[in-house]
Design an enzyme around this catalytic site. Structure first.
Site, PDB file in Angstrom:
ATOM      1  CG  ASP A 445       9.358   7.594   3.213  1.00  0.00           C
ATOM      2  OD1 ASP A 445       8.958   6.943   3.841  1.00  0.00           O
ATOM      3  OD2 ASP A 445       9.344   8.519   1.874  1.00  0.00           O
ATOM      4  CE  LYS A 446       5.943   4.891   1.214  1.00  0.00           C
ATOM      5  NZ  LYS A 446       5.493   4.167  -0.074  1.00  0.00           N
ATOM      6  CB  THR A 447       2.381   4.806   8.557  1.00  0.00           C
ATOM      7  OG1 THR A 447       1.067   5.058   7.216  1.00  0.00           O
ATOM      8  CG2 THR A 447       2.574   6.242   9.076  1.00  0.00           C
ATOM      9  CD  GLU A 558      -7.657   0.377  -5.012  1.00  0.00           C
ATOM     10  OE1 GLU A 558      -6.932  -0.293  -5.528  1.00  0.00           O
ATOM     11  OE2 GLU A 558      -8.020   1.932  -5.833  1.00  0.00           O
TER      12      GLU A 558
END
Length: 571
Positions: A445-447, A558
């Site tokens: 669903d995401k890297t 961040e």
């Protein structure tokens, strides 16, 4: 002989002559002469006429009905007993007092982790049930049971029971080994030692003896044993980071805040001098929501609302500082256990394919048996010949393939655990190791799931100009120019004018403001990595700056920005 048998039947008061008309017809002189057994009996050749005079068929029907009724009764009794024993009480909100039991003490579940599938009583029945629910094993069980019927016996009993028994024995040993490994892992987790704060001082207790209302210390890189409210920390800012990858699968760190009234106390022992309690909602599965209040009732009553930021769920890991928590949920009422499904037997695609192919082969044996009966003719006890042909053709279905498959799974599991290319790999089940070879695509669903949430600062784009890895020296030169202007008392490059200027800002000013924004607009905490015990007990902010520092935050971008600033020595 026919006349003697007819006289005997007619002379019996308990027999019905109509019932034996078929027997008289079969033993008459008009009966075919080629009705002989398909295979030799253990006691020699047995004629079909002699076997028909017995009541084995009738007894077998009664025995089958009796076994079916007994199995249904046992199954219903087991389900009823299980429902009675596992009947869970209705979960209710609770009030947990600080450091001691409340006036209305409730009984809470023990803080034990149990991932086993079986126990001593249910092991053998459940394993046998899980094996014989497959068509392959159930078919060979019926074939083996049919050899107890004299009219259907076509060979020795051990020729059918020995292969089936070996298959079941291998499966039982494999399931026992897997459950034994689960038991050892659970024992290791339940026996892990934690520091408990009491009125008499700090004592060590195993994880399985932790109870609701206990004050537990969780040190850095230590697993949280139960669901707790975050009361105090060694960090001056009253916050710490936790890792939740074992709870929700996310590798980024989460920020947690201590209760302000407890954090303001001079030392940890002062928590026993105040009269306070925590009201917590009823146990539920939601790991991202929590509703509660912290009430201090000595003197003026003060209440602080509690949210998800004030919690430490079980199976999370404290990443910075040392946390002191109040246990509110234990055992099966914790978030981690409630979101864990009950372990069940898994079925691989290879097993399903083997089971489906067995059904196809069984249909083939039925077709062959019907063809053989059709060639012989449907006269006489053709149904008995049909069953015997089915038993004879049962060798078409390879039971040895199941043996090789089970043995191969065990070998695959051992090779995976001993593979040097993937060290520290743990095979938690030997049922489906071959499924790893079927993985062709990995959908994410995401890297961050694939990159481990590790980012590298490669380029800074400022409108018309961009600075990449090859132009970092130019960026450093612009920053040095901006710092020198500030040092000599000239106008600050980042100063905001009183009114909007019509002139465009220089590259030096834009670089200065961009790096300054990245350096200030973040929530990054430096974590110092060292093996010194004395240094590990100090506050993170008071560490020696020469120690290896690692930046941690709830977002990897961040951390990426602060690593860039540290690389450029921007202060």
């Amino acid at each position: 002989m026919a006349d003697e048998l007819s006289v005997h039947i007619r002379g019996s008061d308990h027999c019905n002559p109509i019932k034996y008309q078929g027997i008289n017809r079969l033993i008459s002189d008009d009966s075919p002469q080629d009705e002989v057994p398909l295979m030799m009996h253990e006691d020699g050749f047995e004629s079909e006429n002699d076997s028909l005079t017995r009541k084995g068929v009738k007894k077998q029907g009664c025995l089958s009905r009796l076994l079916c009724c007994s199995w249904e009764c046992c199954f219903c009794c087991c389900i009823s007993i299980k429902n009675c024993l596992t009947r869970s009480k209705e979960l209710q909100p609770r009030t947990v007092w600080l450091g001691h039991k409340g006036p209305h003490e409730e009984k809470y579940p023990p803080n034990k982790i149990r991932n086993q599938k079986y126990n001593i009583i249910t092991f053998l029945p459940l394993v046998l049930f899980n094996q014989f629910k497959y068509f392959l094993n159930f078919y060979f069980l019926l074939v083996a049971l049919s050899q107890f019927v004299p009219s259907l016996r076509i060979g020795y009993l051990y020729t059918y029971w020995a292969p089936l028994g070996f298959v079941i024995f291998v499966t039982v040993c494999r399931e026992a080994l897997d459950d034994l490994r689960r038991f050892r892992r659970d024992k290791e987790v339940n026996s892990q030692k934690y520091k408990k704060l009491t009125r008499k001082g700090v004592v060590e207790v195993p994880s399985s003896e932790i109870q609701v209302s206990d004050l537990i210390y969780v040190e850095k890189n230590q697993r949280v044993p139960a669901d707790m409210i975050f009361m105090r920390t060694t960090e001056k800012n009253g916050s710490c980071f936790i890792r939740t990858d074992q709870l929700d699968g996310e590798t980024d760190w989460k920020l947690r805040l201590a209760v302000s009234q407890c954090q303001a106390l001079p030392k940890d022992e002062d928590m026993f001098d105040i009269e306070a309690h925590v009201f917590a909602e009823k146990p539920q599965k939601a790991i991202h929501n929590f509703v509660g209040t912290f009430t201090r009732s000595d003197g003026m009553t003060q209440q602080d609302p509690l949210a998800i930021e004030n919690t430490l769920w079980a199976n999370t890991v404290v990443a910075s500082g040392t946390a002191l928590g109040l246990v509110v949920y234990t055992g099966r009422e914790s978030r981690a256990v409630m979101n864990t499904s009950y372990p069940h037997s898994k079925i691989g695609l290879l097993d399903e394919e083997l089971n489906n192919q067995t059904k196809v082969l069984f249909i083939g044996t039925l077709v062959l048996s019907i063809v053989m009966i059709a060639l012989k003719g449907f006269d006489g006890p053709w149904y008995r010949y049909f069953f015997r042909y089915v038993l004879l053709f049962s060798s078409i279905i390879p039971l040895s393939l199941r043996v090789n498959l089970d043995m191969g799974k065990i070998v695959y599991s051992l090779l995976i655990q001993r593979d040097t290319d993937i060290p520290d790999t743990v095979v938690r089940t030997t049922t489906i190791p071959e499924e790893l070879g079927r993985v062709s695509y990995l959908l994410s669903d995401k890297t961050g799931t694939l990159t481990e949430n590790t980012m590298i600062f490669k380029k800074l784009h400022l409108g018309t100009v961009a600075f990449g890895q090859e132009s970092m020296d130019e960026m450093s030169a612009h920053l040095l120019t901006a710092f020198s202007q500030t040092k000599h008392g000239t106008s600050t490059p980042g100063a905001t004018p009183a009114r909007k200027s019509t002139t465009r800002r220089t590259v030096v000013t834009r670089c200065y403001e961009a790096v300054k924004a990245i350096a200030l607009c973040h929530n990054v905490t430096p974590v110092y990595e060292d093996d010194d015990v004395e240094m590990s007990e100090t506050v993170e902010a008071d560490r020696d700056q020469n120690v290896n520092v690692v930046y941690q935050a709830s977002s990897p971008d961040e951390v990426c920005g602060q690593s860039y600033n540290f690389y450029n020595d921007y202060k």
